[in-house]
Enzyme design. Sequence first.
Site, PDB file in Angstrom:
ATOM      1  N   CYS A 163      44.217  50.556  39.410  1.00 34.33           N
ATOM      2  CA  CYS A 163      42.988  51.024  38.798  1.00 34.33           C
ATOM      3  C   CYS A 163      42.771  52.470  39.226  1.00 34.33           C
ATOM      4  O   CYS A 163      43.431  52.952  40.148  1.00 34.33           O
ATOM      5  CB  CYS A 163      41.795  50.159  39.224  1.00 34.33           C
ATOM      6  N   CYS A 180      39.463  53.685  39.729  1.00 37.45           N
ATOM      7  CA  CYS A 180      38.115  53.923  40.275  1.00 37.45           C
ATOM      8  C   CYS A 180      38.118  54.413  41.720  1.00 37.45           C
ATOM      9  O   CYS A 180      37.264  55.196  42.130  1.00 37.45           O
ATOM     10  CB  CYS A 180      37.249  52.678  40.132  1.00 37.45           C
ATOM     11  N   CYS A 202      36.856  53.369  36.082  1.00 36.61           N
ATOM     12  CA  CYS A 202      38.203  52.768  36.174  1.00 36.61           C
ATOM     13  C   CYS A 202      39.212  53.411  35.225  1.00 36.61           C
ATOM     14  O   CYS A 202      40.378  53.008  35.198  1.00 36.61           O
ATOM     15  CB  CYS A 202      38.105  51.266  35.901  1.00 36.61           C
ATOM     16  N   LYS A 238      37.362  39.191  33.513  1.00 36.86           N
ATOM     17  CA  LYS A 238      36.682  39.872  34.633  1.00 36.86           C
ATOM     18  C   LYS A 238      35.319  40.336  34.149  1.00 36.86           C
ATOM     19  O   LYS A 238      35.207  41.093  33.191  1.00 36.86           O
ATOM     20  CB  LYS A 238      37.520  41.061  35.072  1.00 36.86           C
ATOM     21  N   ARG A 241      33.107  47.699  46.833  1.00 34.80           N
ATOM     22  CA  ARG A 241      32.905  49.129  46.572  1.00 34.80           C
ATOM     23  C   ARG A 241      32.594  49.891  47.863  1.00 34.80           C
ATOM     24  O   ARG A 241      32.967  51.043  48.010  1.00 34.80           O
ATOM     25  CB  ARG A 241      31.824  49.320  45.522  1.00 34.80           C
ATOM     26  N   ARG A 271      29.860  49.601  34.833  1.00 36.77           N
ATOM     27  CA  ARG A 271      31.132  49.196  34.233  1.00 36.77           C
ATOM     28  C   ARG A 271      30.921  48.227  33.058  1.00 36.77           C
ATOM     29  O   ARG A 271      31.829  47.537  32.634  1.00 36.77           O
ATOM     30  CB  ARG A 271      32.041  48.554  35.275  1.00 36.77           C
ATOM     31  N   LYS A 294      37.709  36.293  37.369  1.00 38.02           N
ATOM     32  CA  LYS A 294      36.856  36.698  38.484  1.00 38.02           C
ATOM     33  C   LYS A 294      35.515  37.214  37.988  1.00 38.02           C
ATOM     34  O   LYS A 294      35.444  37.768  36.884  1.00 38.02           O
ATOM     35  CB  LYS A 294      37.520  37.783  39.310  1.00 38.02           C
ATOM     36  N   SER A 318      34.265  39.952  46.612  1.00 41.62           N
ATOM     37  CA  SER A 318      33.600  40.370  47.853  1.00 41.62           C
ATOM     38  C   SER A 318      32.161  39.869  47.969  1.00 41.62           C
ATOM     39  O   SER A 318      31.733  39.435  49.046  1.00 41.62           O
ATOM     40  CB  SER A 318      33.619  41.896  47.937  1.00 41.62           C
ATOM     41  N   TYR A 320      39.455  36.711  50.606  1.00 39.66           N
ATOM     42  CA  TYR A 320      39.215  37.418  51.871  1.00 39.66           C
ATOM     43  C   TYR A 320      39.186  36.424  53.043  1.00 39.66           C
ATOM     44  O   TYR A 320      39.266  36.832  54.201  1.00 39.66           O
ATOM     45  CB  TYR A 320      37.887  38.185  51.817  1.00 39.66           C
TER      46      TYR A 320
HETATM   47  O1  PB1 Z   1      36.287  41.765  45.816  1.00 39.18           O
HETATM   48  C1  PB1 Z   1      35.815  42.369  44.835  1.00 39.18           C
HETATM   49  O2  PB1 Z   1      34.588  42.579  44.680  1.00 39.18           O
HETATM   50  C2  PB1 Z   1      36.773  42.851  43.785  1.00 39.18           C
HETATM   51  C3  PB1 Z   1      36.307  44.117  43.066  1.00 39.18           C
HETATM   52  C4  PB1 Z   1      37.265  44.479  41.966  1.00 39.18           C
HETATM   53  C5  PB1 Z   1      38.652  44.715  42.505  1.00 39.18           C
HETATM   54  N1  PB1 Z   1      39.620  44.315  41.590  1.00 39.18           N
HETATM   55  C6  PB1 Z   1      36.743  45.571  41.074  1.00 39.18           C
HETATM   56  C7  PB1 Z   1      35.271  45.547  40.946  1.00 39.18           C
HETATM   57  C8  PB1 Z   1      34.517  46.805  40.629  1.00 39.18           C
HETATM   58  O3  PB1 Z   1      34.401  47.672  41.486  1.00 39.18           O
HETATM   59  O4  PB1 Z   1      34.026  46.870  39.506  1.00 39.18           O
HETATM   60  C9  PB1 Z   1      37.434  46.902  41.228  1.00 39.18           C
HETATM   61  C10 PB1 Z   1      37.691  47.474  39.860  1.00 39.18           C
HETATM   62  N2  PB1 Z   1      38.793  48.315  39.785  1.00 39.18           N
END
Ligand code: PB1
Length: 342
Positions: free
Chosen positions: A135, A137, A145, A212, A222, A234, A265, A292, A331
């Site tokens: 990505c 971002c 992104c 997603k 983040r 986003r 996700k 997360s 995690y």
């Molecule tokens: O653990 C997480 O929150 C995953 C976040 C995820 C990573 N693939 C994205 C979420 C976001 O920041 O919108 C990152 C996007 N590239």
Amino acid sequence: MSQHTAEYLPASTPNISSILQGSYNHPLTREWQAERVLTKSMLIFPIFISDEPEEDCPIPSLPNIRRFGINKITGYLKPLVAKGLRSVIIFGVPMKEGAKDPYGTSADDPNGPVIQCIKVLKKEFPDLFIMCDVCLCEFTSHGHCGILQEDGSLNRDLSVRRIAAVAVNYVKAGANSVAPSDMMDGRILEIKKGLINAGLENKAFVMSYSAKFSGNLYGPFRDAACSAPSFGDRKAYQLPTTANGLARRALRRDIAEGADGIIAKPATFYLDVMREAAEIAQDLPVCAYHVSGEYAMLHAAIEKGICDEKEIVMEAHNGFLRAGARLVISYFTPELLDWLKN
Ligand code: PB1
């Protein structure tokens, strides 16, 4: 007769099929009820790698998770590999002044955190499966992104070509898998074409983040990746939280474009989507990403004594498997490596 028994009723005479408790009154018969059992090989552990080689930094909003430099990551992973860690997903975090620009140039910088980490891990742990999130971002000055138009909207074509170039460069550096989390339309096809043009099409597992959603569960990530958008959100490129139909369309599209696996996700809040994904992508591995925010919420409940850590983590992960996932990005991987027998 006991005072608690209704004298006026005959002894209960249920149908034979009414009796279920005999089928799960023993720990072993309770184990037999699981259609799929969580194993260590299903786990993919997210790691945050910065361009400060000696960094070893806790992430307050992600308990027990740290951001490492390439001189620290192998020491951290060694005991986990010894306990059965099979796979990691790398997230690069450029921290140096000037490391970010509108095009995410540092994403595939040969001296950048991701490519350096691939090489270090391949050398130290030749059997570890290296997946790289793809990505922009974390690497763009605007924190989105993809690459932007003048008006701040996405330039899809430039974004997709940039994402594909980054993915190919990660595989060239030795990554076993690329997982584009950008959500740009058509990036899977572009990545597959890029791999073919580079003669690498049989070297990489393309894991698409297909379903997603643009929810509220990515904040701690983040924080760890320093990847929050500098303006807006986003919502124009991650799925609306109510969008089952768009998720089905994205799943079918990515499978048709050549995805080797798909991610749904967040996980806990979207088990219905996970189930549909398992039906649509029944010929591919479906991966749940316990994001997360979900991870931090469980930790908060555990810290407040609302639930037992192992019990609630296993219950959450068994839910992903019950919904049809065969893989979990988690995690909680370090804890699970201690708890799981296999
Ligand atoms: O653990 C997480 O929150 C995953 C976040 C995820 C990573 N693939 C994205 C979420 C976001 O920041 O919108 C990152 C996007 N590239």
